[in-house]
Scaffold this motif. Structure first.
Motif, PDB file in Angstrom:
ATOM      1  N   ALA A 131      -8.168  -7.409 -12.281  1.00  0.00           N
ATOM      2  CA  ALA A 131      -8.981  -8.485 -12.889  1.00  0.00           C
ATOM      3  C   ALA A 131     -10.425  -8.018 -13.053  1.00  0.00           C
ATOM      4  CB  ALA A 131      -8.920  -9.731 -12.013  1.00  0.00           C
ATOM      5  N   TYR A 132     -10.893  -7.271 -12.067  1.00  0.00           N
ATOM      6  CA  TYR A 132     -12.285  -6.830 -12.134  1.00  0.00           C
ATOM      7  C   TYR A 132     -12.480  -5.805 -13.247  1.00  0.00           C
ATOM      8  CZ  TYR A 132     -17.031  -6.075 -10.668  1.00  0.00           C
ATOM      9  OH  TYR A 132     -18.406  -6.013 -10.647  1.00  0.00           O
ATOM     10  N   ALA A 133     -11.450  -5.017 -13.494  1.00  0.00           N
ATOM     11  CA  ALA A 133     -11.536  -4.044 -14.606  1.00  0.00           C
ATOM     12  C   ALA A 133     -11.757  -4.785 -15.926  1.00  0.00           C
ATOM     13  CB  ALA A 133     -10.265  -3.199 -14.661  1.00  0.00           C
ATOM     14  N   THR A 134     -11.081  -5.901 -16.089  1.00  0.00           N
ATOM     15  CA  THR A 134     -11.254  -6.710 -17.308  1.00  0.00           C
ATOM     16  C   THR A 134     -12.666  -7.280 -17.375  1.00  0.00           C
ATOM     17  OG1 THR A 134      -8.918  -7.301 -17.179  1.00  0.00           O
ATOM     18  CG2 THR A 134     -10.310  -8.679 -18.588  1.00  0.00           C
ATOM     19  N   GLN A 135     -13.156  -7.749 -16.224  1.00  0.00           N
ATOM     20  CA  GLN A 135     -14.516  -8.296 -16.156  1.00  0.00           C
ATOM     21  C   GLN A 135     -15.541  -7.197 -16.468  1.00  0.00           C
ATOM     22  OE1 GLN A 135     -15.854 -11.430 -15.702  1.00  0.00           O
ATOM     23  NE2 GLN A 135     -17.686 -10.258 -16.260  1.00  0.00           N
ATOM     24  N   MET A 157     -19.227  -1.578  -9.534  1.00  0.00           N
ATOM     25  CA  MET A 157     -17.858  -1.446 -10.036  1.00  0.00           C
ATOM     26  C   MET A 157     -16.846  -1.817  -8.943  1.00  0.00           C
ATOM     27  SD  MET A 157     -16.413   1.830 -12.137  1.00  0.00           S
ATOM     28  CE  MET A 157     -15.509   1.575 -13.698  1.00  0.00           C
ATOM     29  N   TYR A 158     -17.245  -2.717  -8.067  1.00  0.00           N
ATOM     30  CA  TYR A 158     -16.369  -3.212  -7.001  1.00  0.00           C
ATOM     31  C   TYR A 158     -16.672  -4.693  -6.789  1.00  0.00           C
ATOM     32  CZ  TYR A 158     -14.433  -4.098  -2.374  1.00  0.00           C
ATOM     33  OH  TYR A 158     -13.739  -4.647  -1.330  1.00  0.00           O
ATOM     34  N   SER A 159     -15.612  -5.452  -6.490  1.00  0.00           N
ATOM     35  CA  SER A 159     -15.789  -6.879  -6.208  1.00  0.00           C
ATOM     36  C   SER A 159     -15.082  -7.206  -4.891  1.00  0.00           C
ATOM     37  CB  SER A 159     -15.159  -7.718  -7.329  1.00  0.00           C
ATOM     38  OG  SER A 159     -14.950  -9.052  -6.881  1.00  0.00           O
ATOM     39  N   GLU A 160     -15.747  -8.043  -4.073  1.00  0.00           N
ATOM     40  CA  GLU A 160     -15.134  -8.426  -2.783  1.00  0.00           C
ATOM     41  C   GLU A 160     -14.126  -9.553  -2.955  1.00  0.00           C
ATOM     42  OE1 GLU A 160     -19.022  -9.013  -1.069  1.00  0.00           O
ATOM     43  OE2 GLU A 160     -18.728  -7.340   0.338  1.00  0.00           O
ATOM     44  N   THR A 161     -14.080 -10.109  -4.172  1.00  0.00           N
ATOM     45  CA  THR A 161     -13.191 -11.275  -4.348  1.00  0.00           C
ATOM     46  C   THR A 161     -12.098 -11.040  -5.398  1.00  0.00           C
ATOM     47  OG1 THR A 161     -14.856 -12.081  -5.903  1.00  0.00           O
ATOM     48  CG2 THR A 161     -14.942 -12.944  -3.645  1.00  0.00           C
ATOM     49  N   ALA A 162     -12.448 -10.363  -6.486  1.00  0.00           N
ATOM     50  CA  ALA A 162     -11.454 -10.187  -7.565  1.00  0.00           C
ATOM     51  C   ALA A 162     -10.465  -9.076  -7.216  1.00  0.00           C
ATOM     52  CB  ALA A 162     -12.187  -9.828  -8.857  1.00  0.00           C
ATOM     53  N   TRP A 168     -21.011   2.328 -13.432  1.00  0.00           N
ATOM     54  CA  TRP A 168     -20.407   3.507 -12.800  1.00  0.00           C
ATOM     55  C   TRP A 168     -19.277   4.010 -13.686  1.00  0.00           C
ATOM     56  CZ3 TRP A 168     -23.384   0.418  -9.940  1.00  0.00           C
ATOM     57  CH2 TRP A 168     -24.118   0.985  -8.897  1.00  0.00           C
ATOM     58  N   GLY A 169     -18.999   5.302 -13.596  1.00  0.00           N
ATOM     59  CA  GLY A 169     -17.856   5.873 -14.311  1.00  0.00           C
ATOM     60  C   GLY A 169     -16.563   5.558 -13.596  1.00  0.00           C
ATOM     61  N   ASP A 170     -16.649   5.456 -12.268  1.00  0.00           N
ATOM     62  CA  ASP A 170     -15.453   5.079 -11.503  1.00  0.00           C
ATOM     63  C   ASP A 170     -15.855   4.690 -10.092  1.00  0.00           C
ATOM     64  OD1 ASP A 170     -13.974   7.804  -9.783  1.00  0.00           O
ATOM     65  OD2 ASP A 170     -16.015   7.729 -10.513  1.00  0.00           O
ATOM     66  N   GLU A 171     -14.921   4.076  -9.398  1.00  0.00           N
ATOM     67  CA  GLU A 171     -15.202   3.639  -8.027  1.00  0.00           C
ATOM     68  C   GLU A 171     -13.905   3.654  -7.236  1.00  0.00           C
ATOM     69  OE1 GLU A 171     -16.685   3.602  -5.362  1.00  0.00           O
ATOM     70  OE2 GLU A 171     -18.332   2.204  -5.714  1.00  0.00           O
ATOM     71  N   ARG A 172     -14.067   3.947  -5.977  1.00  0.00           N
ATOM     72  CA  ARG A 172     -12.927   3.791  -5.058  1.00  0.00           C
ATOM     73  C   ARG A 172     -12.933   2.310  -4.680  1.00  0.00           C
ATOM     74  NH1 ARG A 172     -15.227   8.528  -2.449  1.00  0.00           N
ATOM     75  NH2 ARG A 172     -15.320  10.163  -4.016  1.00  0.00           N
ATOM     76  N   TRP A 173     -11.766   1.672  -4.619  1.00  0.00           N
ATOM     77  CA  TRP A 173     -11.727   0.233  -4.344  1.00  0.00           C
ATOM     78  C   TRP A 173     -11.817  -0.009  -2.831  1.00  0.00           C
ATOM     79  CZ3 TRP A 173     -12.722  -3.182  -7.962  1.00  0.00           C
ATOM     80  CH2 TRP A 173     -12.573  -4.552  -7.675  1.00  0.00           C
ATOM     81  N   VAL A 174     -13.037   0.226  -2.320  1.00  0.00           N
ATOM     82  CA  VAL A 174     -13.303   0.068  -0.885  1.00  0.00           C
ATOM     83  C   VAL A 174     -14.576  -0.764  -0.744  1.00  0.00           C
ATOM     84  CG1 VAL A 174     -12.205   2.268  -0.230  1.00  0.00           C
ATOM     85  CG2 VAL A 174     -14.638   2.237  -0.834  1.00  0.00           C
ATOM     86  N   PRO A 175     -14.784  -1.430   0.393  1.00  0.00           N
ATOM     87  CA  PRO A 175     -15.979  -2.259   0.567  1.00  0.00           C
ATOM     88  C   PRO A 175     -17.272  -1.459   0.406  1.00  0.00           C
ATOM     89  CG  PRO A 175     -14.354  -2.719   2.281  1.00  0.00           C
ATOM     90  CD  PRO A 175     -13.853  -1.511   1.526  1.00  0.00           C
ATOM     91  N   PHE A 176     -18.325  -2.171   0.036  1.00  0.00           N
ATOM     92  CA  PHE A 176     -19.610  -1.516  -0.230  1.00  0.00           C
ATOM     93  C   PHE A 176     -20.092  -0.696   0.974  1.00  0.00           C
ATOM     94  CE2 PHE A 176     -20.169  -3.112  -4.300  1.00  0.00           C
ATOM     95  CZ  PHE A 176     -19.994  -4.485  -4.356  1.00  0.00           C
ATOM     96  N   GLU A 177     -19.733  -1.156   2.191  1.00  0.00           N
ATOM     97  CA  GLU A 177     -20.256  -0.455   3.375  1.00  0.00           C
ATOM     98  C   GLU A 177     -19.406   0.749   3.771  1.00  0.00           C
ATOM     99  OE1 GLU A 177     -19.500  -3.603   3.168  1.00  0.00           O
ATOM    100  OE2 GLU A 177     -17.783  -4.009   4.491  1.00  0.00           O
ATOM    101  N   ASP A 178     -18.325   0.963   3.001  1.00  0.00           N
ATOM    102  CA  ASP A 178     -17.421   2.091   3.306  1.00  0.00           C
ATOM    103  C   ASP A 178     -18.069   3.395   2.833  1.00  0.00           C
ATOM    104  OD1 ASP A 178     -13.933   2.408   3.404  1.00  0.00           O
ATOM    105  OD2 ASP A 178     -15.270   4.079   2.882  1.00  0.00           O
ATOM    106  N   ASP A 179     -18.055   4.415   3.662  1.00  0.00           N
ATOM    107  CA  ASP A 179     -18.711   5.693   3.303  1.00  0.00           C
ATOM    108  C   ASP A 179     -18.068   6.350   2.083  1.00  0.00           C
ATOM    109  OD1 ASP A 179     -19.572   6.693   6.697  1.00  0.00           O
ATOM    110  OD2 ASP A 179     -20.654   5.522   5.180  1.00  0.00           O
ATOM    111  N   ARG A 180     -16.885   5.889   1.677  1.00  0.00           N
ATOM    112  CA  ARG A 180     -16.251   6.483   0.484  1.00  0.00           C
ATOM    113  C   ARG A 180     -16.752   5.815  -0.802  1.00  0.00           C
ATOM    114  NH1 ARG A 180     -10.266   5.243   2.233  1.00  0.00           N
ATOM    115  NH2 ARG A 180     -11.393   3.356   2.856  1.00  0.00           N
TER     116      ARG A 180
END
Ligand code: 6PG
Length: 242
Positions: free
Chosen positions: A113-117, A104-109, A68-80
């Protein structure tokens, strides 16, 4: 380059042709196609068309690698969530292996940190040079693209390929590819159409150079091709002929 289409149907068909042609060329040459999807609403018609029976059979999805080019840092089930939108409109409907999809989202990191990953994943899959075959982008009515928003520190980032930061006006973390990484791509396509984008498109393409105010002005591929795919409504203030 600017392509001005009569209507969004023609724009969508042209964007699908670009996606398919770029994919075929990359797979023929490198046995894989690396693409970064955009969030927002602009790509939905494109996703639906690519997922249609006639179109999806034109691509060898086993060899497609999605970021992905970018992501909102919200859970996968979030409509955003851009991830949720992409799965609902495209990825759930095509035979792409799950392991080829880099959410481009992690439920744990943490976002940082996830940006580095994510940067490490890009190095592993796209390559040490970070050159995507295609990066799809949208553009906000304020001239932002990906999560490169006006007057944010990330606009000055010249080393990292991925970063995360807290976006005050939206009270949420964002994670995004940076301009240096986006500008490495072989092909960048900005899908931006409709009345709401008229002023931003004019300022980005024909206004004073002011990337702090209009971050889409940072799009300047070092070796690849940049195309703004727009319609009459969004292009109506443009004075130059394209
Ligand atoms: O996560 C996001 O919001 C997007 O990636 C963002 O950069 C989007 O492309 C523009 O905001 C345009 O959004 P629309 O396509 O909804 O107009």
């Amino acid at each position: 380059m600017i392509q001005i289409f009569e209507n969004t149907q023609q724009l969508t068909e042209a964007a699908a042709a670009l996606f398919i042609d770029t994919a075929k060329e990359a797979i023929a040459k490198n046995n894989k196609f690396t693409v970064a999807l955009t969030g927002g609403s602009s790509p939905i018609a494109l996703h639906n068309l690519l997922a249609s029976a006639d179109y999806q059979q034109m691509i060898d999805w086993k060899k497609v690698y999605v970021f992905w080019g970018d992501e909102r840092w919200v859970p996968f089930e979030d409509d955003r969530s851009n991830t949720k939108m992409a799965f609902e409109t495209l990825l759930n409907h095509v035979p792409i292996p799950e392991e080829n999809i880099y959410n481009m989202y992690s439920e744990t990191a943490s976002p940082e940190a996830y940006a580095t990953q994510y940067e490490a994943d890009i190095k592993k899959v796209v390559g040490e040079d970070g050159v995507f075959d295609l990066i799809l982008l949208g553009m906000g009515d304020d001239g932002h693209t990906a999560s490169l928003f006006p007057h944010t520190a990330i606009l000055a980032e010249d080393k990292k390929w991925v970063d995360a930061y807290y976006l005050e006006p939206q009270s949420m973390y964002r994670i995004t590819l940076t301009a240096p990484l986006i500008n490495k791509a072989k092909n960048i396509a900005v899908l931006t159409f409709g009345d709401k984008k008229t002023d931003a498109l004019y300022e980005v393409l024909e206004g004073e150079r002011n990337p702090q105010e209009y971050p889409s002005q940072l799009l300047a591929p070092s070796h690849g091709k940049l195309v703004f795919m727009t319609d009459q409504a969004a292009a109506k203030r443009l004075k130059k002929s394209y």
